[in-house]
Design a protein around this motif. Structure first.
Motif, short mmCIF file in Angstrom:
data_model
loop_
_atom_site.label_atom_id
_atom_site.label_comp_id
_atom_site.label_asym_id
_atom_site.label_seq_id
_atom_site.Cartn_x
_atom_site.Cartn_y
_atom_site.Cartn_z
N LEU A 23 0.81 -1.22 0.00
CA LEU A 23 0.00 0.00 0.00
C LEU A 23 0.85 1.27 0.00
CD1 LEU A 23 -2.89 -0.98 2.43
CD2 LEU A 23 -2.88 -0.98 -0.07
N SER A 24 2.11 1.18 0.40
CA SER A 24 2.97 2.36 0.40
C SER A 24 3.25 2.86 -1.02
CB SER A 24 4.27 2.08 1.14
OG SER A 24 5.04 1.11 0.46
N GLN A 25 2.93 2.05 -2.01
CA GLN A 25 3.10 2.50 -3.39
C GLN A 25 2.17 3.66 -3.72
OE1 GLN A 25 3.72 -0.85 -6.32
NE2 GLN A 25 2.87 -1.95 -4.57
N SER A 59 8.86 -7.99 -5.76
CA SER A 59 7.72 -7.77 -6.66
C SER A 59 7.33 -6.30 -6.71
CB SER A 59 6.52 -8.61 -6.20
OG SER A 59 6.80 -9.97 -6.31
N VAL A 60 7.30 -5.66 -5.55
CA VAL A 60 6.93 -4.24 -5.50
C VAL A 60 7.96 -3.39 -6.24
CG1 VAL A 60 6.65 -2.26 -3.96
CG2 VAL A 60 5.57 -4.44 -3.39
N ILE A 61 9.24 -3.65 -6.01
CA ILE A 61 10.30 -2.87 -6.65
C ILE A 61 10.28 -3.09 -8.15
CG2 ILE A 61 12.79 -2.46 -6.76
CD1 ILE A 61 11.27 -1.51 -4.16
N ASN A 62 10.13 -4.34 -8.59
CA ASN A 62 10.04 -4.62 -10.02
C ASN A 62 8.84 -3.91 -10.64
OD1 ASN A 62 12.33 -6.26 -10.35
ND2 ASN A 62 11.21 -8.08 -9.71
N LEU A 94 -2.90 0.21 -13.93
CA LEU A 94 -2.12 -0.77 -13.16
C LEU A 94 -1.67 -0.21 -11.82
CD1 LEU A 94 0.24 -2.55 -15.74
CD2 LEU A 94 -1.78 -3.47 -14.61
N SER A 95 -1.23 1.05 -11.81
CA SER A 95 -0.72 1.63 -10.57
C SER A 95 -1.83 1.85 -9.54
CB SER A 95 0.01 2.94 -10.86
OG SER A 95 -0.89 3.92 -11.32
N LEU A 96 -3.07 1.93 -9.98
CA LEU A 96 -4.18 2.06 -9.04
C LEU A 96 -4.69 0.71 -8.54
CD1 LEU A 96 -6.32 4.87 -10.70
CD2 LEU A 96 -5.12 4.98 -8.52
N VAL A 97 -4.74 -0.28 -9.41
CA VAL A 97 -5.39 -1.54 -9.09
C VAL A 97 -4.45 -2.57 -8.45
CG1 VAL A 97 -6.59 -3.52 -10.13
CG2 VAL A 97 -7.09 -1.21 -10.90
N MET A 98 -3.26 -2.73 -9.00
CA MET A 98 -2.39 -3.84 -8.58
C MET A 98 -1.91 -3.75 -7.14
SD MET A 98 -2.72 -5.80 -11.06
CE MET A 98 -1.66 -7.09 -10.53
N PRO A 99 -1.55 -2.59 -6.59
CA PRO A 99 -1.13 -2.58 -5.18
C PRO A 99 -2.25 -3.03 -4.24
CG PRO A 99 -0.34 -0.61 -6.26
CD PRO A 99 -1.26 -1.29 -7.22
N ALA A 100 -3.48 -2.66 -4.51
CA ALA A 100 -4.60 -3.07 -3.65
C ALA A 100 -4.82 -4.58 -3.73
CB ALA A 100 -5.87 -2.33 -4.04
N ILE A 101 -4.79 -5.11 -4.94
CA ILE A 101 -4.98 -6.56 -5.12
C ILE A 101 -3.89 -7.32 -4.38
CG2 ILE A 101 -4.86 -8.42 -6.81
CD1 ILE A 101 -6.31 -6.55 -8.77
N ASN A 102 -2.65 -6.88 -4.52
CA ASN A 102 -1.55 -7.60 -3.88
C ASN A 102 -1.48 -7.36 -2.38
OD1 ASN A 102 0.05 -9.20 -5.92
ND2 ASN A 102 -0.30 -7.29 -6.99
N ALA A 103 -2.01 -6.26 -1.89
CA ALA A 103 -2.11 -6.07 -0.45
C ALA A 103 -3.10 -7.08 0.13
CB ALA A 103 -2.54 -4.65 -0.13
N ILE A 104 -4.19 -7.31 -0.57
CA ILE A 104 -5.15 -8.32 -0.13
C ILE A 104 -4.53 -9.71 -0.18
CG2 ILE A 104 -7.36 -9.43 -0.71
CD1 ILE A 104 -8.27 -6.63 -1.72
N ARG A 105 -3.79 -9.98 -1.25
CA ARG A 105 -3.11 -11.28 -1.36
C ARG A 105 -2.11 -11.46 -0.22
NH1 ARG A 105 -3.30 -13.93 -6.52
NH2 ARG A 105 -1.31 -14.88 -5.96
N ALA A 106 -1.39 -10.41 0.14
CA ALA A 106 -0.42 -10.49 1.23
C ALA A 106 -1.11 -10.74 2.56
CB ALA A 106 0.42 -9.22 1.30
N SER A 107 -2.25 -10.10 2.78
CA SER A 107 -2.97 -10.30 4.04
C SER A 107 -3.52 -11.71 4.15
CB SER A 107 -4.09 -9.28 4.20
OG SER A 107 -5.13 -9.54 3.29
#
Length: 122
Positions: A23-25, A59-62, A94-107
């Motif tokens: 989410l810091s992205q 993944s976040v840095i890439n 992508l910059s709006l959607v992907m961080p949220a999706i992956n934050a959910i995946r991480a949780s």
């Protein structure tokens, strides 16, 4: 005499920190520059102590480096071909959607999956 590993580090599971890393992205939208710097610092400081941080951090840095590359190619593409706007819209979505999706995946304890990412760091 007992040998002790001086490099032993306590490893812990911290899904909240993984979520914060993703989410810091969004700091890019608030400050204009924190979306790459903050996850990079979190990843570099905790990759050996938090389970899964190395995978999520890479993944976040890439993803952030891929977005920067899309912008570098897309902006001149607008002037040269007019099609660069499509690349910029794609990067914006992508910059709006992907961080949220992956934050959910991480949780949920799942591995990250960023669409459209070039693997600079493997």
């Amino acid at each position: 005499m007992e040998l002790v590993n001086k490099n032993a580090v306590a490893v812990r599971e911290d899904r909240n920190l993984l979520v914060i890393t993703h989410l810091s992205q969004y700091l890019d939208f608030v400050t204009g520059f924190g979306g790459l710097l903050v996850p990079l610092v979190i990843w570099l400081t905790t990759k050996d102590t938090v389970i899964g941080m190395n995978e999520h951090g890479k993944s976040v840095i890439n993803f952030q480096l891929s977005l920067i590359l899309y912008l570098i190619v897309g902006i001149p593409g607008i002037l040269l071909f007019g099609l660069g706007i499509l690349l910029l819209v794609f990067a914006g979505i992508l910059s709006l959607v992907m961080p949220a999706i992956n934050a959910i995946r991480a949780s949920n304890g799942e591995s990250p999956s960023y669409f459209g990412t070039i693997r600079f760091i493997s």
